[in-house]
Design a protein around this motif. Structure first.
Motif, PDB file in Angstrom:
ATOM      1  N   ASP A 186       0.858  -1.185   0.000  1.00 27.72           N
ATOM      2  CA  ASP A 186       0.000   0.000   0.000  1.00 27.72           C
ATOM      3  C   ASP A 186       0.891   1.231   0.000  1.00 27.72           C
ATOM      4  O   ASP A 186       1.535   1.533   0.999  1.00 27.72           O
ATOM      5  CB  ASP A 186      -0.915  -0.017   1.227  1.00 27.72           C
ATOM      6  CG  ASP A 186      -2.000   1.048   1.162  1.00 27.72           C
ATOM      7  OD1 ASP A 186      -1.813   2.049   0.438  1.00 27.72           O
ATOM      8  OD2 ASP A 186      -3.034   0.884   1.836  1.00 27.72           O
ATOM      9  N   ASP A 187       0.955   1.924  -1.161  1.00 26.64           N
ATOM     10  CA  ASP A 187       1.805   3.114  -1.247  1.00 26.64           C
ATOM     11  C   ASP A 187       1.034   4.390  -0.955  1.00 26.64           C
ATOM     12  O   ASP A 187       1.567   5.493  -1.116  1.00 26.64           O
ATOM     13  CB  ASP A 187       2.489   3.198  -2.621  1.00 26.64           C
ATOM     14  CG  ASP A 187       1.506   3.409  -3.772  1.00 26.64           C
ATOM     15  OD1 ASP A 187       0.282   3.481  -3.515  1.00 26.64           O
ATOM     16  OD2 ASP A 187       1.966   3.505  -4.924  1.00 26.64           O
ATOM     17  N   GLY A 188      -0.240   4.260  -0.531  1.00 24.79           N
ATOM     18  CA  GLY A 188      -1.048   5.431  -0.229  1.00 24.79           C
ATOM     19  C   GLY A 188      -1.547   6.156  -1.456  1.00 24.79           C
ATOM     20  O   GLY A 188      -2.194   7.208  -1.337  1.00 24.79           O
ATOM     21  N   ALA A 189      -1.262   5.616  -2.636  1.00 25.10           N
ATOM     22  CA  ALA A 189      -1.659   6.281  -3.873  1.00 25.10           C
ATOM     23  C   ALA A 189      -2.287   5.287  -4.838  1.00 25.10           C
ATOM     24  O   ALA A 189      -3.493   5.021  -4.776  1.00 25.10           O
ATOM     25  CB  ALA A 189      -0.451   6.983  -4.496  1.00 25.10           C
ATOM     26  N   ASP A 190      -1.464   4.679  -5.709  1.00 27.11           N
ATOM     27  CA  ASP A 190      -1.997   3.844  -6.779  1.00 27.11           C
ATOM     28  C   ASP A 190      -1.925   2.345  -6.512  1.00 27.11           C
ATOM     29  O   ASP A 190      -2.509   1.566  -7.272  1.00 27.11           O
ATOM     30  CB  ASP A 190      -1.257   4.131  -8.089  1.00 27.11           C
ATOM     31  CG  ASP A 190      -1.552   5.529  -8.619  1.00 27.11           C
ATOM     32  OD1 ASP A 190      -2.522   6.154  -8.131  1.00 27.11           O
ATOM     33  OD2 ASP A 190      -0.817   5.995  -9.507  1.00 27.11           O
ATOM     34  N   LEU A 191      -1.201   1.926  -5.502  1.00 31.93           N
ATOM     35  CA  LEU A 191      -1.062   0.502  -5.209  1.00 31.93           C
ATOM     36  C   LEU A 191      -1.730   0.175  -3.885  1.00 31.93           C
ATOM     37  O   LEU A 191      -1.354   0.702  -2.832  1.00 31.93           O
ATOM     38  CB  LEU A 191       0.409   0.085  -5.159  1.00 31.93           C
ATOM     39  CG  LEU A 191       1.134  -0.112  -6.483  1.00 31.93           C
ATOM     40  CD1 LEU A 191       2.557  -0.582  -6.228  1.00 31.93           C
ATOM     41  CD2 LEU A 191       0.405  -1.109  -7.374  1.00 31.93           C
ATOM     42  N   HIS A 192      -2.720  -0.697  -3.935  1.00 27.38           N
ATOM     43  CA  HIS A 192      -3.417  -1.196  -2.742  1.00 27.38           C
ATOM     44  C   HIS A 192      -3.696  -2.667  -3.022  1.00 27.38           C
ATOM     45  O   HIS A 192      -4.756  -3.034  -3.556  1.00 27.38           O
ATOM     46  CB  HIS A 192      -4.717  -0.436  -2.495  1.00 27.38           C
ATOM     47  CG  HIS A 192      -4.553   1.036  -2.376  1.00 27.38           C
ATOM     48  ND1 HIS A 192      -4.282   1.668  -1.180  1.00 27.38           N
ATOM     49  CD2 HIS A 192      -4.572   2.012  -3.325  1.00 27.38           C
ATOM     50  CE1 HIS A 192      -4.168   2.971  -1.379  1.00 27.38           C
ATOM     51  NE2 HIS A 192      -4.342   3.204  -2.678  1.00 27.38           N
ATOM     52  N   THR A 193      -2.773  -3.530  -2.676  1.00 25.47           N
ATOM     53  CA  THR A 193      -2.898  -4.938  -3.037  1.00 25.47           C
ATOM     54  C   THR A 193      -2.064  -5.776  -2.075  1.00 25.47           C
ATOM     55  O   THR A 193      -1.546  -5.261  -1.085  1.00 25.47           O
ATOM     56  CB  THR A 193      -2.467  -5.145  -4.515  1.00 25.47           C
ATOM     57  OG1 THR A 193      -2.848  -6.455  -4.938  1.00 25.47           O
ATOM     58  CG2 THR A 193      -0.979  -4.933  -4.708  1.00 25.47           C
ATOM     59  N   GLY A 194      -1.955  -7.067  -2.333  1.00 23.80           N
ATOM     60  CA  GLY A 194      -1.153  -7.896  -1.444  1.00 23.80           C
ATOM     61  C   GLY A 194      -1.406  -9.377  -1.624  1.00 23.80           C
ATOM     62  O   GLY A 194      -1.993  -9.826  -2.622  1.00 23.80           O
ATOM     63  N   LEU A 251      -9.246   0.107  -7.128  1.00 22.37           N
ATOM     64  CA  LEU A 251      -8.450   0.958  -6.243  1.00 22.37           C
ATOM     65  C   LEU A 251      -6.944   0.828  -6.465  1.00 22.37           C
ATOM     66  O   LEU A 251      -6.184   1.667  -5.996  1.00 22.37           O
ATOM     67  CB  LEU A 251      -8.755   0.619  -4.777  1.00 22.37           C
ATOM     68  CG  LEU A 251     -10.154   0.975  -4.282  1.00 22.37           C
ATOM     69  CD1 LEU A 251     -10.362   0.451  -2.863  1.00 22.37           C
ATOM     70  CD2 LEU A 251     -10.385   2.495  -4.315  1.00 22.37           C
ATOM     71  N   SER A 252      -6.512  -0.229  -7.137  1.00 19.38           N
ATOM     72  CA  SER A 252      -5.083  -0.487  -7.290  1.00 19.38           C
ATOM     73  C   SER A 252      -4.725  -0.604  -8.778  1.00 19.38           C
ATOM     74  O   SER A 252      -5.523  -1.108  -9.578  1.00 19.38           O
ATOM     75  CB  SER A 252      -4.694  -1.780  -6.561  1.00 19.38           C
ATOM     76  OG  SER A 252      -3.302  -1.933  -6.499  1.00 19.38           O
ATOM     77  N   ASP A 253      -3.529  -0.150  -9.125  1.00 16.67           N
ATOM     78  CA  ASP A 253      -3.054  -0.234 -10.503  1.00 16.67           C
ATOM     79  C   ASP A 253      -2.676  -1.683 -10.798  1.00 16.67           C
ATOM     80  O   ASP A 253      -1.515  -2.084 -10.720  1.00 16.67           O
ATOM     81  CB  ASP A 253      -1.861   0.699 -10.707  1.00 16.67           C
ATOM     82  CG  ASP A 253      -1.407   0.768 -12.161  1.00 16.67           C
ATOM     83  OD1 ASP A 253      -2.004   0.054 -13.002  1.00 16.67           O
ATOM     84  OD2 ASP A 253      -0.461   1.521 -12.451  1.00 16.67           O
ATOM     85  N   GLU A 275      -7.553  -8.322   9.641  1.00 21.21           N
ATOM     86  CA  GLU A 275      -8.705  -8.279   8.745  1.00 21.21           C
ATOM     87  C   GLU A 275      -8.819  -6.894   8.111  1.00 21.21           C
ATOM     88  O   GLU A 275      -8.127  -5.953   8.474  1.00 21.21           O
ATOM     89  CB  GLU A 275      -9.985  -8.601   9.515  1.00 21.21           C
ATOM     90  CG  GLU A 275     -10.044 -10.015  10.065  1.00 21.21           C
ATOM     91  CD  GLU A 275     -11.254 -10.248  10.953  1.00 21.21           C
ATOM     92  OE1 GLU A 275     -12.183 -10.938  10.523  1.00 21.21           O
ATOM     93  OE2 GLU A 275     -11.258  -9.727  12.085  1.00 21.21           O
ATOM     94  N   GLY A 276      -9.737  -6.795   7.151  1.00 17.43           N
ATOM     95  CA  GLY A 276      -9.952  -5.523   6.480  1.00 17.43           C
ATOM     96  C   GLY A 276      -8.930  -5.279   5.393  1.00 17.43           C
ATOM     97  O   GLY A 276      -8.642  -6.165   4.575  1.00 17.43           O
ATOM     98  N   CYS A 277      -8.355  -4.078   5.376  1.00 12.69           N
ATOM     99  CA  CYS A 277      -7.442  -3.651   4.313  1.00 12.69           C
ATOM    100  C   CYS A 277      -6.041  -4.206   4.553  1.00 12.69           C
ATOM    101  O   CYS A 277      -5.110  -3.478   4.915  1.00 12.69           O
ATOM    102  CB  CYS A 277      -7.399  -2.136   4.231  1.00 12.69           C
ATOM    103  SG  CYS A 277      -8.992  -1.354   3.998  1.00 12.69           S
ATOM    104  N   VAL A 278      -5.904  -5.490   4.341  1.00 10.79           N
ATOM    105  CA  VAL A 278      -4.639  -6.166   4.601  1.00 10.79           C
ATOM    106  C   VAL A 278      -4.490  -7.292   3.593  1.00 10.79           C
ATOM    107  O   VAL A 278      -5.473  -7.848   3.099  1.00 10.79           O
ATOM    108  CB  VAL A 278      -4.612  -6.714   6.048  1.00 10.79           C
ATOM    109  CG1 VAL A 278      -5.669  -7.786   6.254  1.00 10.79           C
ATOM    110  CG2 VAL A 278      -3.239  -7.227   6.432  1.00 10.79           C
TER     111      VAL A 278
END
Length: 345
Positions: A43-51, A137-139, A164-167
């Protein structure tokens, strides 16, 4: 007054209790003995939200090379790597890795590395990797998941209460109009005189209208200024673990109930949704399988634990702004059934 948001909490902390069966001590899939969970979050706080999220049955690290398992496909718009061999043989021989759609294949290759290192005498392995599309939400086209990310989730898996949640694989997911993510829950029941535990973990990213204990909670009505957007590629991955002595056919029946449970929270089961459930058992192979006519309490445990896991995936997630400035809102606690502002809905 603090400017930090209030911490997000699980369903039971908000007075939302699903069913009457007791939970395990953690109310998580890790209540099933030997089942571990690990996450890697990008999570870079911008374009990447993944894992990456890894479900690791510790029994596979012992002499057992496989566990009885089954897959049920609610809607097959997805890329579930390794599913056909589970269908054919009724055996899970790999941890289950969850990630983003376009990273599933890199994750599968990393899982092969993990398996070959642990089984130097084998000529083939069947990696199992599920995915949902977090591209809202993620590139997603950057395919940022590397082998190291997958190995970190696998090697860091533990038996405590999973985040849990955004993880992990839920970092960029949305469901039912809101920000969602990873959720988990469990149930305990006595079946044929013996205690049985059922645990579920979900990666929630599917369409519909959030419904909590029968009450619809449409985002466009409950969050000022919000507009409902149905991101393409919505899906849900559900993993069900149990210690009940069941065969692969019976586990298929559990997996079907897991998909049914999505309807309780308002799933639309849309054309573009890849909805899959994988069920496996850790029961010692020497135990006789339960008769089918004793499975009703286990079915109830599956339905309730999946429903609560889905709610936990939403209630613990935080509002997120991602690629192209898109925002996914958190579920407003003050509008839940029983709260002052939503009591009459």
């Amino acid at each position: 007054m603090s400017t930090h948001p209030s911490p997000r909490v699980r369903a039971r902390s908000l007075g939302v209790v699903v069913g009457t069966l007791p939970t395990g001590p953690l109310n998580a899939i890790t209540d099933v003995e030997g089942v571990l969970v690990g996450h890697t979050t990008l999570d870079d706080g911008a374009d990447l939200h993944t894992g990456v999220t890894a479900i690791v049955p510790r029994q596979l690290a012992t002499a057992r090379r496989g566990l009885p398992a089954a897959v049920h496909t609610g809607n097959g718009y997805g890329k579930l790597v390794g599913s056909t061999q589970i269908d054919e043989l009724g055996v899970l021989e790999s941890p289950i890795v969850l990630t983003a759609t376009l990273s599933a294949f890199r994750a599968a290759d990393a899982l092969v590395t993990y398996l070959l290192e642990r089984h130097p005498d084998g000529l083939s392995v069947n990696p199992v990797v599920g995915e949902t599309n977090d591209g809202f939400l993620s590139d997603i086209r950057r395919r940022p998941i590397t082998e190291r990310h997958v190995l970190d989730a696998l090697e860091g898996a533990s038996g405590g209460l999973p985040a849990e949640g955004c993880v992990g694989a839920g970092t960029g997911t949305t469901a039912l109009g809101y920000k969602a993510g990873i959720g988990t829950s469990s149930r305990r029941q006595v079946v044929d005189g013996a205690p049985v535990t059922v645990g579920a973990l979900v990666q929630a990213n599917f369409g519909g209208v959030l419904t909590v204990q029968g009450v619809p909670m449409p985002v466009e009505e409950l969050v000022p200024g919000s507009v409902r957007e149905e991101p393409p590629g919505n899906s849900c991955m559900i993993v069900v673990a149990t210690d009940a002595p069941l065969d692969a056919r019976q586990l298929g029946r559990l997996a079907r109930r897991a998909i049914f449970a999505m309807g309780r929270v308002g799933a639309s089961y849309s054309h573009g949704s890849g909805d899959y459930a994988i069920a496996f058992t850790t029961a010692p192979p020497r135990l006789p399988t339960l008769p089918d006519d004793l499975l009703n309490p286990v079915f109830t445990a599956v339905m309730d634990s999946v429903e609560e896991a889905l709610l936990n995936s939403l209630f613990t997630a935080t509002a997120t702004t991602g690629v192209h400035g898109r925002t996914s809102h958190a579920v407003p606690y003050d509008r839940l059934p029983g709260s002052g502002t939503n009591r009459d809905r």
